[in-house]
Design a protein around this motif. Sequence first.
Motif, mmCIF file in Angstrom:
data_model
loop_
_atom_site.group_PDB
_atom_site.id
_atom_site.type_symbol
_atom_site.label_atom_id
_atom_site.label_comp_id
_atom_site.label_asym_id
_atom_site.label_seq_id
_atom_site.Cartn_x
_atom_site.Cartn_y
_atom_site.Cartn_z
ATOM 1 N N SER A 56 -102.669 -83.451 -18.665
ATOM 2 C CA SER A 56 -101.374 -83.544 -18.000
ATOM 3 C C SER A 56 -100.893 -82.199 -17.487
ATOM 4 O O SER A 56 -100.097 -82.132 -16.554
ATOM 5 C CB SER A 56 -100.333 -84.140 -18.954
ATOM 6 N N GLN A 63 -101.212 -88.617 -15.033
ATOM 7 C CA GLN A 63 -100.198 -89.188 -14.145
ATOM 8 C C GLN A 63 -100.502 -90.635 -13.787
ATOM 9 O O GLN A 63 -99.614 -91.489 -13.771
ATOM 10 C CB GLN A 63 -100.110 -88.345 -12.869
ATOM 11 N N LYS A 66 -100.684 -93.849 -16.752
ATOM 12 C CA LYS A 66 -99.487 -94.320 -17.452
ATOM 13 C C LYS A 66 -99.491 -95.825 -17.688
ATOM 14 O O LYS A 66 -99.045 -96.302 -18.715
ATOM 15 C CB LYS A 66 -98.235 -93.911 -16.664
#
Length: 383
Positions: A56, A63, A66
């Motif tokens: 991250s 990203q 998720k």
Amino acid sequence: MIGSTVENPIYLEAHQKFRWHTFKNLDPESLFTLFTQAQTDSDNLTTFEHMKQLGSGAGVFAQFMKGATFMIPTPKLLEQVVQMIDKIKMDDRDTKGDLYEYLLSKIATAGTNGQFRTPRHIMKMMVDIMQPTQEDTVCDPACGSAGFLVATGEYIHDNHPDWFHEQDFRTHYNNSMFTGIEFDSTMLRIGAMNLQLHGIDSPQLIGRDALSEANAETRDQYSLILANPPFKGSLDYDSVESSLLKTVKTKKTELLFLALILRMLNIGGRCAVIIPDGVLFGSSKAHKQLRETLLSKHKLDAVISMPSGVFKPYAGVSTAILVFTKTNNGGTDNVWFYDMQADGYSLDDKCSPIADNDSADIVKRFKQREQEHKRKRKRTEQI
């Protein structure tokens, strides 16, 4: 130095159980517990959730992970997966990427929304034709699983390994060289992992519809575009960016993407793009307008006609590769044509390897196309 403390280690003492040589030897229930129950030594996250956060600080992997969910239902099946992976030799840098691309080829949703997975050998041929440079900024405006970006990276590793000796190039390669745009969040997740497994740390992956107003500011930005944009599927015509409709007023996505590519390329930028044959022969005003734009305002370098079975088993549509350069002032004096008869695979649903393959000849002759006008050609029947 030997004996010195490692700064920012990947595995802290409490995380040693996550290292593969330890992890693979756990019993099935312990493996499954790691993945499905929160671990106090992983910030009270399951191992799967912890994995989703890796990178991250430096990459796009977290990203786009998720929304990922852990889908393996039983401890026994998880153990079988782990043991199967453990048997694969990972010494070769390409192995993880090859494995992932094999799994991509089995995705059941291929062909939806006009998306057809581009065969790896076709992407390689297109990249070989374009010969990416050290300074290139490479974009795919409909990147899907990021195959063209990966193929570009592999071309550089195979043909110019010395470039990686330069710090400036390594920084460019890992951060600013590659951009992919894709509206499908699932494909973005797949693309992010594909790039990471092929050693591209922090590519620019953008989750949006490239044809929409949200992408209006992207113009004159890239020196090389490689793409296989969707030919069919749904189109929200009302959301299409207005300047594209000024270039070519149509609802056909293949024409809109060509207009988009011309907008996104910088002056002197090159493109290799797969298009349906309708772009070449369509008789509508929009088709004629787009062809006129390419021929008179820019430099159309080549048209490579491909066999209709290249995209089987997903589709049997006839396609071609357009190669052009954005000039804004014309330059199309001669267009190199090649009628590809074979791509090294049978043109049926099995796609079995065969001996006949025009790919190497196409790449070689494209690079020498300035001498092609001297080449003797067989007379063809005139219609």
